[in-house]
Scaffold this active site. Structure first.
Site, PDB file in Angstrom:
ATOM      1  N   LYS A  16      -0.303  11.588  -7.056  1.00 31.74           N
ATOM      2  CA  LYS A  16      -0.956  12.442  -6.049  1.00 31.74           C
ATOM      3  C   LYS A  16       0.047  13.411  -5.412  1.00 31.74           C
ATOM      4  O   LYS A  16      -0.236  14.595  -5.260  1.00 31.74           O
ATOM      5  CB  LYS A  16      -1.613  11.587  -4.940  1.00 31.74           C
ATOM      6  CG  LYS A  16      -2.670  10.623  -5.435  1.00 31.74           C
ATOM      7  CD  LYS A  16      -3.386   9.921  -4.289  1.00 31.74           C
ATOM      8  CE  LYS A  16      -2.484   9.064  -3.408  1.00 31.74           C
ATOM      9  NZ  LYS A  16      -1.922   7.871  -4.088  1.00 31.74           N
ATOM     10  N   ARG A  91      -7.836   6.448   3.096  1.00 32.86           N
ATOM     11  CA  ARG A  91      -7.434   5.236   2.391  1.00 32.86           C
ATOM     12  C   ARG A  91      -8.284   4.033   2.781  1.00 32.86           C
ATOM     13  O   ARG A  91      -8.091   2.950   2.230  1.00 32.86           O
ATOM     14  CB  ARG A  91      -5.990   4.925   2.729  1.00 32.86           C
ATOM     15  CG  ARG A  91      -5.003   5.140   1.577  1.00 32.86           C
ATOM     16  CD  ARG A  91      -3.639   4.821   2.117  1.00 32.86           C
ATOM     17  NE  ARG A  91      -2.625   4.581   1.158  1.00 32.86           N
ATOM     18  CZ  ARG A  91      -1.684   5.465   0.848  1.00 32.86           C
ATOM     19  NH1 ARG A  91      -1.701   6.668   1.352  1.00 32.86           N
ATOM     20  NH2 ARG A  91      -0.716   5.139   0.013  1.00 32.86           N
ATOM     21  N   ARG A 129      11.111   5.810  -9.516  1.00 33.09           N
ATOM     22  CA  ARG A 129      10.908   6.985  -8.671  1.00 33.09           C
ATOM     23  C   ARG A 129      12.080   7.178  -7.710  1.00 33.09           C
ATOM     24  O   ARG A 129      12.609   6.237  -7.146  1.00 33.09           O
ATOM     25  CB  ARG A 129       9.605   6.820  -7.873  1.00 33.09           C
ATOM     26  CG  ARG A 129       9.321   7.993  -6.959  1.00 33.09           C
ATOM     27  CD  ARG A 129       7.873   8.134  -6.653  1.00 33.09           C
ATOM     28  NE  ARG A 129       7.422   7.188  -5.639  1.00 33.09           N
ATOM     29  CZ  ARG A 129       6.208   7.245  -5.087  1.00 33.09           C
ATOM     30  NH1 ARG A 129       5.338   8.164  -5.490  1.00 33.09           N
ATOM     31  NH2 ARG A 129       5.844   6.365  -4.182  1.00 33.09           N
ATOM     32  N   ARG A 162      12.506   4.894  -2.200  1.00 30.93           N
ATOM     33  CA  ARG A 162      11.751   4.577  -0.983  1.00 30.93           C
ATOM     34  C   ARG A 162      11.708   3.072  -0.774  1.00 30.93           C
ATOM     35  O   ARG A 162      11.546   2.318  -1.739  1.00 30.93           O
ATOM     36  CB  ARG A 162      10.331   5.132  -1.117  1.00 30.93           C
ATOM     37  CG  ARG A 162      10.215   6.558  -0.626  1.00 30.93           C
ATOM     38  CD  ARG A 162       8.901   7.169  -0.956  1.00 30.93           C
ATOM     39  NE  ARG A 162       7.746   6.269  -0.706  1.00 30.93           N
ATOM     40  CZ  ARG A 162       6.487   6.634  -0.881  1.00 30.93           C
ATOM     41  NH1 ARG A 162       6.207   7.853  -1.295  1.00 30.93           N
ATOM     42  NH2 ARG A 162       5.518   5.799  -0.641  1.00 30.93           N
ATOM     43  N   ARG A 173       1.215  -3.141  -2.150  1.00 31.38           N
ATOM     44  CA  ARG A 173       0.558  -1.820  -2.026  1.00 31.38           C
ATOM     45  C   ARG A 173      -0.636  -1.732  -2.972  1.00 31.38           C
ATOM     46  O   ARG A 173      -1.680  -1.168  -2.624  1.00 31.38           O
ATOM     47  CB  ARG A 173       1.560  -0.705  -2.320  1.00 31.38           C
ATOM     48  CG  ARG A 173       2.591  -0.541  -1.208  1.00 31.38           C
ATOM     49  CD  ARG A 173       3.714   0.375  -1.613  1.00 31.38           C
ATOM     50  NE  ARG A 173       3.305   1.762  -1.750  1.00 31.38           N
ATOM     51  CZ  ARG A 173       4.017   2.668  -2.420  1.00 31.38           C
ATOM     52  NH1 ARG A 173       5.140   2.340  -3.011  1.00 31.38           N
ATOM     53  NH2 ARG A 173       3.588   3.901  -2.494  1.00 31.38           N
TER      54      ARG A 173
END
Ligand code: AMP
Length: 227
Positions: A16, A91, A129, A162, A173
């Site tokens: 996203k 969300r 990432r 992160r 998550r």
């Protein structure tokens, strides 16, 4: 043309943020990421940031009242006048309900694009990432590495992992997504919004962004049109 609202929907790691950054440029509209806004508050060290930080590090969701208020304020800013991309919001069904009200009051009919990605791909993606703490640019050690390892191409900052991309948090998550966010898709469908779907893992980010743009064009006058 009336104001465009594009909701990018999908699990964490579905692309996203990457898509929003590409589409923001090509569509010339604002990118509104609730995750980025929360990370800014954490960096600023204020009370809201402290509260959000603990929740985010555990992989849970920040209370609706906090994110709803942030989004309401953010869409009033000048760069969102022509339109905006929502990345990571709504969300929960309550957030979706509030957003639907807000958009209706402004005569905006949103477009919803669902990025579909297999969970095994997501887990691999998130572990590779990296993000620039200064400009927010996203990289992948496997598919989109910076020119110099671990260094941002744009401003030379040292890239970071992160906190919530750590494997022990990613599972939580994804569970939060299944439990609280997946039902949002049903809500958005039942609201009658135009819904598109792309495979978020079988092509380059640029090719996926083109598919999304083509889909937006195919929506014709619906795109951003009054409800
Ligand atoms: P993201 O950068 O979108 O993956 O968001 C990172 C984290 O910020 C999430 O795991 C949540 O803890 C929090 N967050 C971001 N957006 C929302 C939202 N709309 N509602 C609740 N929590 C959010």
């Amino acid at each position: 043309m009336s104001r465009l609202c594009l909701i990018l929907f999908g699990p964490p790691g579905s692309g996203k943020g990457t898509q929003a950054k590409l589409l923001r440029q090509s569509l010339g509209i604002a990118h509104i990421s609730t995750g980025d806004m929360l990370r800014e508050r954490i960096a600023a060290g204020d009370a809201l940031g402290m509260e959000a930080s603990q929740i985010m590090q555990s992989g849970g969701l920040v209370p609706d009242s906090i994110v709803n208020r942030m989004v309401e304020d953010r869409i009033e800013q000048a760069d969102a006048a022509k339109g905006f991309i929502l990345d990571g919001y709504p969300r929960t069904v309550d957030q979706a309900r509030l957003l639907a009200e807000l958009l209706r009051s402004k005569g905006i009919r949103p477009l919803v694009m669902h990025l579909k990605v297999d969970y095994n791909v997501i887990i691999a993606r998130l572990s590779g990432r990296r993000q620039c703490p200064t400009c927010g640019a996203l990289y992948s050690v496997t598919s989109n590495a910076p020119s110099v390892s671990e260094v941002c191409d744009y401003d030379g900052s040292k890239l970071v992992v992160r906190d919530d991309d750590r494997p022990e948090v990613v599972g939580e998550r994804l569970r939060a997504y299944e439990r609280q966010t997946a039902p949002v898709l049903e809500f958005l469908k039942s609201a009658g919004y135009a819904m598109g779907e792309v495979e978020g893992a079988d092509a380059s980010p640029q090719a996926i962004a083109r598919r999304i743009e083509d889909w937006i064009v195919r929506q014709g006058p619906r795109a951003g049109g009054a409800a």
